[in-house]
Scaffold this active site. Structure first.
Site, PDB file in Angstrom:
ATOM      1  N   ASP A 132      -4.443  76.157 -16.940  1.00 39.26           N
ATOM      2  CA  ASP A 132      -4.078  74.741 -16.968  1.00 39.26           C
ATOM      3  C   ASP A 132      -3.201  75.258 -17.618  1.00 39.26           C
ATOM      4  O   ASP A 132      -2.709  75.988 -18.817  1.00 39.26           O
ATOM      5  CB  ASP A 132      -4.685  73.561 -17.384  1.00 39.26           C
ATOM      6  CG  ASP A 132      -4.191  72.903 -18.205  1.00 39.26           C
ATOM      7  OD1 ASP A 132      -4.949  70.856 -17.707  1.00 39.26           O
ATOM      8  OD2 ASP A 132      -3.368  72.089 -18.939  1.00 39.26           O
ATOM      9  N   ASP A 191      -0.817  70.032 -13.398  1.00 39.63           N
ATOM     10  CA  ASP A 191      -0.009  71.172 -13.851  1.00 39.63           C
ATOM     11  C   ASP A 191      -1.848  71.824 -13.892  1.00 39.63           C
ATOM     12  O   ASP A 191      -2.283  73.266 -14.792  1.00 39.63           O
ATOM     13  CB  ASP A 191       0.315  70.838 -15.429  1.00 39.63           C
ATOM     14  CG  ASP A 191      -0.955  70.631 -16.755  1.00 39.63           C
ATOM     15  OD1 ASP A 191      -2.223  69.658 -16.454  1.00 39.63           O
ATOM     16  OD2 ASP A 191      -0.984  70.980 -17.971  1.00 39.63           O
ATOM     17  N   GLU A 192      -2.780  71.310 -12.837  1.00 40.52           N
ATOM     18  CA  GLU A 192      -4.153  72.141 -13.344  1.00 40.52           C
ATOM     19  C   GLU A 192      -4.571  72.304 -11.962  1.00 40.52           C
ATOM     20  O   GLU A 192      -4.643  72.245 -11.117  1.00 40.52           O
ATOM     21  CB  GLU A 192      -5.191  71.871 -14.541  1.00 40.52           C
ATOM     22  CG  GLU A 192      -5.352  70.212 -13.851  1.00 40.52           C
ATOM     23  CD  GLU A 192      -6.445  69.524 -15.121  1.00 40.52           C
ATOM     24  OE1 GLU A 192      -7.358  69.879 -14.841  1.00 40.52           O
ATOM     25  OE2 GLU A 192      -6.516  68.392 -14.759  1.00 40.52           O
TER      26      GLU A 192
HETATM   27  P1  TTP Z   1      -2.076  68.053 -19.905  1.00 40.26           P
HETATM   28  O1  TTP Z   1      -2.414  69.261 -19.812  1.00 40.26           O
HETATM   29  O2  TTP Z   1      -2.855  67.061 -20.140  1.00 40.26           O
HETATM   30  O3  TTP Z   1      -0.995  68.176 -20.571  1.00 40.26           O
HETATM   31  P2  TTP Z   1       0.115  69.418 -21.228  1.00 40.26           P
HETATM   32  O4  TTP Z   1       0.126  70.020 -20.325  1.00 40.26           O
HETATM   33  O5  TTP Z   1       0.955  68.793 -21.874  1.00 40.26           O
HETATM   34  O6  TTP Z   1      -0.487  70.153 -23.003  1.00 40.26           O
HETATM   35  P3  TTP Z   1      -1.402  70.934 -22.746  1.00 40.26           P
HETATM   36  O7  TTP Z   1      -1.243  72.189 -23.318  1.00 40.26           O
HETATM   37  O8  TTP Z   1      -2.658  70.210 -23.399  1.00 40.26           O
HETATM   38  O9  TTP Z   1      -2.398  71.331 -21.197  1.00 40.26           O
HETATM   39  O10 TTP Z   1      -0.947  67.321 -18.322  1.00 40.26           O
HETATM   40  C1  TTP Z   1      -0.253  67.364 -18.631  1.00 40.26           C
HETATM   41  C2  TTP Z   1       1.888  66.797 -18.249  1.00 40.26           C
HETATM   42  O11 TTP Z   1       0.830  65.346 -17.606  1.00 40.26           O
HETATM   43  C3  TTP Z   1       1.973  66.829 -19.173  1.00 40.26           C
HETATM   44  O12 TTP Z   1       3.197  67.687 -19.323  1.00 40.26           O
HETATM   45  C4  TTP Z   1       2.091  65.459 -19.197  1.00 40.26           C
HETATM   46  C5  TTP Z   1       1.576  64.471 -18.231  1.00 40.26           C
HETATM   47  N1  TTP Z   1       0.380  63.923 -18.977  1.00 40.26           N
HETATM   48  C6  TTP Z   1       0.560  62.255 -18.291  1.00 40.26           C
HETATM   49  O13 TTP Z   1       1.633  62.309 -17.529  1.00 40.26           O
HETATM   50  N2  TTP Z   1       0.212  61.769 -18.973  1.00 40.26           N
HETATM   51  C7  TTP Z   1      -0.992  61.368 -20.107  1.00 40.26           C
HETATM   52  O14 TTP Z   1      -1.321  61.211 -20.988  1.00 40.26           O
HETATM   53  C8  TTP Z   1      -1.455  62.905 -20.278  1.00 40.26           C
HETATM   54  C9  TTP Z   1      -2.591  63.376 -21.064  1.00 40.26           C
HETATM   55  C10 TTP Z   1       0.159  63.843 -19.920  1.00 40.26           C
HETATM   56 MG    MG Z   2      -1.302  71.128 -19.446  1.00 38.73          MG
END
Ligand code: TTP
Ligand code: MG
Length: 366
Positions: A13, A119-120
């Site tokens: 992720d 992103d995962e």
């Molecule tokens: P996430 O992996 O949930 O968050 P992140 O990568 O920003 O942070 P983390 O280090 O905790 O993993 O989500 C990935 C991307 O998806 C994030 O950068 C933006 C988008 N996203 C949205 O558009 N809406 C949302 O509600 C969330 C949680 C994420």
């Molecule tokens: Mg993330």
């Protein structure tokens, strides 16, 4: 003699993905609190935070929070003498393109590969046989993404998808958490029950109503009790509280299509503008195809969403495969133009979104 080796699954992720991409491509943003989301309009903006980098998270700012509240938190921090936060709207086309490149790095690094969101992704790496080898492999993946894209990620390595997903989140950012079979229960027990995927605010509230906040407390509940509260899903929950999950990493190694879409700031039927955006989407899709080493494809699909949200797809598979950006553009044009006049748009409704997709992807056989 048969030997049993453990299943080894990874969950990768990206860290603060959209914000990290912004920092990567705009050096002036680096090292400062950053919020990606709606325009805060000095605290009067509507809409929400999409994501925040880890410095902005220290101010209490996080995904899905109203942007006006994020702005107030940033303002309060500034008044305390802490660094001011920057707010940006974000570039979703860029995030999608970089996501595609990261997925291409991951796709070849497991026995099976399953993207799970922008992103995962999950990898099945059971053929590495030991958790030591898998841990080394995870380090190499982190390095490969860092070297190629300048971005950090967190990885969970575990015997199944459920625990791998929880593990990847455990030491963010830039984390690597390995949970072996014998360690699952000690790893999960102290956690809040709501880290278990599927326990949302409603289930969490119900559990809290019964004084259950941690996985350990959840694990103490009998199966009958859980099915009484949650119906069939209670069985699932009973297994999850024990870190049990059998779902396979679905193998999506080969991308089936590449597409992009764009929502316009304002609904429009202005041909010059729409065609210019369609041309840009076509270019971007074609570039992504090249980066993924596809040399041609068979089918083009165009999506149009009108102002009333009616959404139509039109596809064409020409006799010849499509191997150049110009050839793709001609197909896109053919499919799109009827939406600009009465042929596909009898009420001449303004258009809200267009999308372009390449399908039936092909590689030159070397
Ligand atoms: P996430 O992996 O949930 O968050 P992140 O990568 O920003 O942070 P983390 O280090 O905790 O993993 O989500 C990935 C991307 O998806 C994030 O950068 C933006 C988008 N996203 C949205 O558009 N809406 C949302 O509600 C969330 C949680 C994420
Ligand atoms: Mg993330």
């Amino acid at each position: 003699m048969t030997q049993t080796t453990p299943r080894i699954v990874m969950h990768v992720d990206m860290d603060a993905f959209y914000a990290a991409v912004e920092e990567r491509y705009s050096p002036e943003l680096r090292g400062k609190p950053l919020v990606v989301g709606a325009d805060p309009k000095d605290g009067h903006g509507r809409g929400v935070v999409t994501t925040a980098n880890y410095l902005a998270r220290k101010y209490g700012i996080g995904s899905a929070m109203p942007i006006s509240r994020a702005w107030r938190l940033a303002e309060a921090a500034r008044q305390r003498g802490e660094p001011a936060a920057t707010f940006v709207r974000g570039d979703h086309e860029l995030y999608r393109r970089i996501s595609g490149r990261i997925m291409d790095v991951l796709a070849t690094r497991g026995d099976a590969f399953q993207p799970a969101s922008i992103d995962e992704a999950y990898l099945d790496t059971s053929s590495l046989e030991t958790f030591e080898a898998a841990t080394d492999h995870a380090r190499q993946i982190k390095l490969a993404i860092l070297e190629q894209e300048g971005l950090s990620c967190s990885i969970g390595v575990a015997p199944n998808k459920l625990v791998a997903k929880i593990a990847s989140d455990f030491q963010k950012p830039d984390g690597l958490t390995v949970v072996q079979p014998a360690g699952i229960q000690d790893f999960l027990d102290p956690m809040l029950a709501r880290v278990i995927p599927g326990i949302g605010p409603k289930a969490d509230a119900l559990l809290r109503g019964h004084a259950i906040t941690t996985v350990r407390e959840l694990r103490a509940i009998e199966l009958d009790q859980l099915t009484g509260w949650f119906g069939k899903w209670g069985i699932d929950l009973f297994a999850k509280a024990r870190g049990i999950s059998d779902s396979a990493v679905a193998n999506d190694r080969e991308r089936k299509s590449v597409g992009e879409q764009e929502t316009f700031e304002q609904d429009t039927l202005e041909a010059g503008f729409i065609l210019e955006r369609a041309r840009a989407l076509t270019s971007s899709v074609f570039r992504t195809l090249g980066e993924a080493e596809f040399t041609a494809f068979r089918t083009v699909t165009v999506t149009v969403r009108f102002s009333n949200f009616t959404t139509l797809n039109r596809s064409h598979t020409p006799a010849q495969q499509i191997g150049s950006e110009d050839a793709m553009w001609i197909e896109v044009l053919r499919l799109l133009l009827p939406f600009l006049d009465h042929r596909e748009n009898s009420k001449l409704r303004p258009i809200r979104l267009i999308g372009v997709r390449a399908e039936k992807l092909q590689r030159d056989k070397a």
